[in-house]
Design an enzyme around this catalytic site. Structure first.
Site, PDB file in Angstrom:
ATOM      1  N   TYR A  77      -5.494  20.023  26.197  1.00  0.00           N
ATOM      2  CA  TYR A  77      -4.306  20.442  25.463  1.00  0.00           C
ATOM      3  C   TYR A  77      -3.554  21.464  26.297  1.00  0.00           C
ATOM      4  O   TYR A  77      -4.134  22.113  27.183  1.00  0.00           O
ATOM      5  CB  TYR A  77      -4.719  21.129  24.160  1.00  0.00           C
ATOM      6  CG  TYR A  77      -5.111  20.220  23.029  1.00  0.00           C
ATOM      7  CD1 TYR A  77      -4.228  19.272  22.521  1.00  0.00           C
ATOM      8  CD2 TYR A  77      -6.349  20.359  22.413  1.00  0.00           C
ATOM      9  CE1 TYR A  77      -4.590  18.469  21.441  1.00  0.00           C
ATOM     10  CE2 TYR A  77      -6.715  19.565  21.334  1.00  0.00           C
ATOM     11  CZ  TYR A  77      -5.822  18.620  20.852  1.00  0.00           C
ATOM     12  OH  TYR A  77      -6.180  17.845  19.792  1.00  0.00           O
ATOM     13  N   GLU A 123      -8.516  23.967  17.019  1.00  0.00           N
ATOM     14  CA  GLU A 123      -9.195  25.158  16.486  1.00  0.00           C
ATOM     15  C   GLU A 123      -8.668  26.424  17.153  1.00  0.00           C
ATOM     16  O   GLU A 123      -9.408  27.367  17.419  1.00  0.00           O
ATOM     17  CB  GLU A 123     -10.718  25.049  16.617  1.00  0.00           C
ATOM     18  CG  GLU A 123     -11.342  24.097  15.645  1.00  0.00           C
ATOM     19  CD  GLU A 123     -11.016  22.637  15.927  1.00  0.00           C
ATOM     20  OE1 GLU A 123     -10.362  22.009  15.079  1.00  0.00           O
ATOM     21  OE2 GLU A 123     -11.398  22.129  16.995  1.00  0.00           O
ATOM     22  N   ASN A 182       0.241  15.449  17.857  1.00  0.00           N
ATOM     23  CA  ASN A 182      -1.213  15.420  17.789  1.00  0.00           C
ATOM     24  C   ASN A 182      -1.671  15.066  16.381  1.00  0.00           C
ATOM     25  O   ASN A 182      -1.425  15.842  15.455  1.00  0.00           O
ATOM     26  CB  ASN A 182      -1.772  16.798  18.173  1.00  0.00           C
ATOM     27  CG  ASN A 182      -3.277  16.812  18.272  1.00  0.00           C
ATOM     28  OD1 ASN A 182      -3.856  15.984  18.971  1.00  0.00           O
ATOM     29  ND2 ASN A 182      -3.912  17.707  17.559  1.00  0.00           N
ATOM     30  N   GLU A 183      -2.272  13.913  16.225  1.00  0.00           N
ATOM     31  CA  GLU A 183      -2.735  13.452  14.905  1.00  0.00           C
ATOM     32  C   GLU A 183      -1.649  13.657  13.853  1.00  0.00           C
ATOM     33  O   GLU A 183      -1.907  14.181  12.761  1.00  0.00           O
ATOM     34  CB  GLU A 183      -4.024  14.199  14.497  1.00  0.00           C
ATOM     35  CG  GLU A 183      -5.221  13.860  15.369  1.00  0.00           C
ATOM     36  CD  GLU A 183      -6.516  14.534  14.879  1.00  0.00           C
ATOM     37  OE1 GLU A 183      -6.438  15.636  14.294  1.00  0.00           O
ATOM     38  OE2 GLU A 183      -7.589  13.955  15.069  1.00  0.00           O
ATOM     39  N   GLU A 263     -10.398  10.975  21.183  1.00  0.00           N
ATOM     40  CA  GLU A 263     -11.297  12.088  20.867  1.00  0.00           C
ATOM     41  C   GLU A 263     -12.591  11.504  20.332  1.00  0.00           C
ATOM     42  O   GLU A 263     -12.725  11.243  19.138  1.00  0.00           O
ATOM     43  CB  GLU A 263     -10.701  13.020  19.786  1.00  0.00           C
ATOM     44  CG  GLU A 263      -9.525  13.840  20.228  1.00  0.00           C
ATOM     45  CD  GLU A 263      -9.143  14.926  19.201  1.00  0.00           C
ATOM     46  OE1 GLU A 263      -9.856  15.093  18.182  1.00  0.00           O
ATOM     47  OE2 GLU A 263      -8.122  15.595  19.428  1.00  0.00           O
ATOM     48  N   TYR A 330     -19.395  23.602  20.617  1.00  0.00           N
ATOM     49  CA  TYR A 330     -19.110  22.264  20.104  1.00  0.00           C
ATOM     50  C   TYR A 330     -20.316  21.335  20.136  1.00  0.00           C
ATOM     51  O   TYR A 330     -20.207  20.144  19.914  1.00  0.00           O
ATOM     52  CB  TYR A 330     -17.933  21.642  20.874  1.00  0.00           C
ATOM     53  CG  TYR A 330     -17.008  20.816  20.008  1.00  0.00           C
ATOM     54  CD1 TYR A 330     -15.989  21.405  19.281  1.00  0.00           C
ATOM     55  CD2 TYR A 330     -17.183  19.442  19.890  1.00  0.00           C
ATOM     56  CE1 TYR A 330     -15.154  20.653  18.465  1.00  0.00           C
ATOM     57  CE2 TYR A 330     -16.347  18.682  19.078  1.00  0.00           C
ATOM     58  CZ  TYR A 330     -15.332  19.297  18.373  1.00  0.00           C
ATOM     59  OH  TYR A 330     -14.502  18.537  17.576  1.00  0.00           O
TER      60      TYR A 330
END
Ligand code: NAG
Ligand code: NAG
Length: 633
Positions: A77, A123, A182-183, A263, A330
């Site tokens: 990103y 996030e 994004n989404e 993703e 993660y």
């Protein structure tokens, strides 16, 4: 003769430049369901790593480890909020040296897939959008064709995109694809005017010289608002999902072209107070195998998660407000400290079934250092620190945004001039996100957005001060609540109706250099201080002069409750071990001073310092992280 030679040389250079250029291409072959790289069928197996979560000195190390796992591309990103921290002020250096990040990937031999957003979620604070958009207009319709919003998006992309252009694959660089938004299909606005505007903006800068794509969830409904005409669509999903069903849903919206999962989740994100994500490696490998067996391209999100240093973590809004912790481990194949996990080797094996593994050595964990314990000394209470700070005077509370204050804390204080009932309820309905309530500097209790606690019974007499220390725990990064202003955004009342007025407000950005300079110019506060929190504690130390030092290590905060840790000039992030799951903070080797120089470790502790006994008033640096600590029931 000489001149003639030069002449032919120049012609030769021009011709070869032309040849190089026309040789390099990266496109979507819809008919044959694949990408074409230089005209030949191609698929990528990529991994996500965010430059803003890894110290620049470690970028190449992490990329080499990705390459060694068989990956042929890197995805990241781009975080608008940190590149344009204040309107029309741009940063492209140091931690935000995006260009050098992309060039490093090229050097290592990875292609690059970029996701400039402008919204990214990730996030991160406000999903990567600059906080100051909410100063321009608190009700700005973010992620829509709202003309104020588009003005700032256009201005930002007009700065960013020309920097990326020379790095496109066709221009000799590594960038093969750029994601638009994004989404977006998961966002309620469903504003096609907006997504079309974005597409046209990308096309204006890049023409057809790079693959433009979208990413959406894997249910068919996600693609309804997410797909953009003329932009290649991809989806995202994690392990255990029925892969053919998921790609079937994509096919309902895009009947041809390569299949891509942009993703693929080998792990998952964490929230404070909730158990650490733990995603089963076998299931991750099974599903990855199925994806690759369908000839799909895939990006593993995250391959290396890294750390949300400083104040830049985001938060989710589920049934409650859920701030994300400092670690972005993660449960990824490469750990927060960049070490290969068993998942790394298992996934490498699966990738090796489909792509040639490079003949570079597989990585082993980097050495870690155990520095033992250091005694912390109180240097300053917050109340002393405030004396040096600028402040605002305002009849009613000001939000962070109204003070041009993005991140960190603010102290709101006022004097009660009238007699109240005993007790009386203090109401702070506009609290964002956590408030420590003091009367004459003595803690009365804690208000918390996460716990839906916005009021507190107190006892107060005329001429006493009410002070509320407010923490921005991270702006919401996903869903429909991203207009998330911070501080105190509504009036504060005492009892059922009396509005408190005449506030003095101190914005506290706690820039790590400022905090360190302040503490280094202070001396140890030896006064008997029976109320040192909230306060600043520090220890100075040297690391052993052993060969190879400094190494990575983890800061352990035994007995401390909640605060911020600073190592030299670096903000290591928030700690909150009493709710977990994160118990230790990652302290990269590159943040330490070696060569017999002094290091400073400082804490801003909000709640409790274990310093009744000096032997327990310590922190330690340990070799092993603890990210799965006990969380509340
Ligand atoms: C996925 O779902 C389809 C039906 O939609 C089914 O035929 C197939 O067996 C499923 N695959 C797996 C691996 O469960
Ligand atoms: C994958 O590609 C190969 C080579 O083009 C082809 O033979 C095979 O049928 C494809 N598999 C699937 C599931 O599309």
């Amino acid at each position: 003769m000489c001149h003639k030679n030069y002449f032919y040389k120049i012609i030769y250079i021009l011709v070869s430049l032309h040849v190089v250029k026309s040789n390099r291409s990266f496109t979507v072959d819809y008919e044959n369901n694949c990408f074409l790289k230089d005209g030949k069928p191609f698929r990528y197996v990529s991994g996500s790593m965010h430059y803003f979560r890894v110290p620049p000195a470690l970028w190449e190390d992490r990329m080499m480890k990705m390459k060694a796992a068989g990956l042929n591309a890197l995805q990241t990103y781009i975080e608008w909020s940190r590149h344009e921290p204040e309107p029309d002020t741009y940063i492209f250096e140091d931690d935000y040296d995006l260009i050098s990040y992309i060039q490093t990937a090229a050097k290592v031999g990875l292609l690059v897939i970029l996701r400039p957003g402008p919204f990214i979620d990730a996030e991160r604070e406000m999903g990567g959008l600059p906080y100051w958009l909410l100063k321009v207009n608190p009700d700005m319709k973010l992620r829509t064709s709202d003309k104020d919003y588009l003005f700032y998006v256009d201005r930002w992309f007009d700065i960013l995109f020309p920097k990326l252009k020379p790095l496109l694959y066709v221009n000799g660089g590594p960038i093969i694809a750029l994601q638009v938004e994004n989404e977006y299909g998961s966002y309620s606005a469903c504003d096609f005017k907006y997504t079309t505007h974005l597409r046209n903006l990308y096309l204006k800068h890049f023409d057809q010289n790079v693959v433009l794509f979208t990413t959406d969830g894997s249910s068919s409904s996600d693609l309804v608002c997410g797909k953009i005409n003329g932009v290649f669509a991809t989806i995202d999903f994690g392990s255990g999902v029925n892969v053919s069903d998921a790609f079937h849903n994509l096919r309902l919206h895009q009947s041809k072209g390569p299949l891509v999962n942009s993703e693929y989740y080998p792990g998952w994100l964490d929230h404070w107070s909730e158990p650490h994500a733990n995603v089963n490696s076998e299931s991750v490998c099974d599903t990855l195998d199925q994806i690759l067996a369908m000839n799909a391209s895939v990006n593993i999100y995250m391959f290396h998660g890294g750390t949300s240093f400083g104040f830049y973590n985001g938060a989710n809004m589920g049934t409650v407000y859920q701030p994300c912790p400092t670690s972005y481990d993660y449960d990824a194949p490469l750990s927060e400290a960049g070490d290969p996990t068993p998942k790394y080797f298992a996934m490498r094996k699966v990738i090796g079934k489909y792509l040639p593994l490079p003949s570079v050595p597989v990585p082993s964990p980097s050495p870690k250092m155990d520095l033992g314990s250091f005694t912390m000394n109180i240097y300053s209470t917050l109340w002393n620190y405030l004396k040096l700070n600028k402040f605002y005077i305002s009849k009613y509370p000001l939000s962070f945004e109204e003070m041009n204050h993005g991140y960190g804390f603010a102290v709101y204080t006022t004097t009660v001039t009238f007699r109240t009932t005993d007790p009386v309820v203090l109401n702070v309905p506009g609290l964002r996100d956590r408030g420590y309530v003091y009367i004459n500097n003595t803690l009365q209790g804690i208000l918390s957005r996460s716990e839906n606690i916005y009021s507190l019974p107190i006892m107060i007499k005329p001429n006493q001060n009410i002070t509320i220390l407010v923490e921005n725990q991270g702006r919401i990064c996903f869903g429909n609540d991203i207009n998330d202003r911070k501080g105190i955004i509504q009036n504060v009342t005492l009892g059922s109706s009396v509005i408190l007025t005449d506030w003095t407000i101190y914005p506290l950005s706690f820039k790590s250099k400022d905090v360190m300079n302040y503490l280094r110019s202070s001396s140890i506060n030896s006064d008997q201080c029976n109320n040192c929190v909230p306060g600043f504690y520090m220890s100075l130390f040297k690391i052993p002069d052993s060969s190879g030092y400094p190494y990575d290590t983890f800061l352990k905060l035994n007995g401390w409750h909640k605060g911020i840790a600073f190592l030299n000039e670096y903000n290591l992030g928030r700690y909150w071990p009493i709710v977990g799951p994160q118990v230790t903070l990652y302290a990269p080797s590159t943040y330490f001073q070696s060569n017999n120089e002094w290091n400073s470790i400082a804490l801003f502790e909000l709640e409790y310092a274990p310093c009744d006994d000096s032997s327990s008033c310590t922190i330690s640096f340990v070799k092993d992280p603890i990210l799965n600590g006990t969380t509340p029931n």
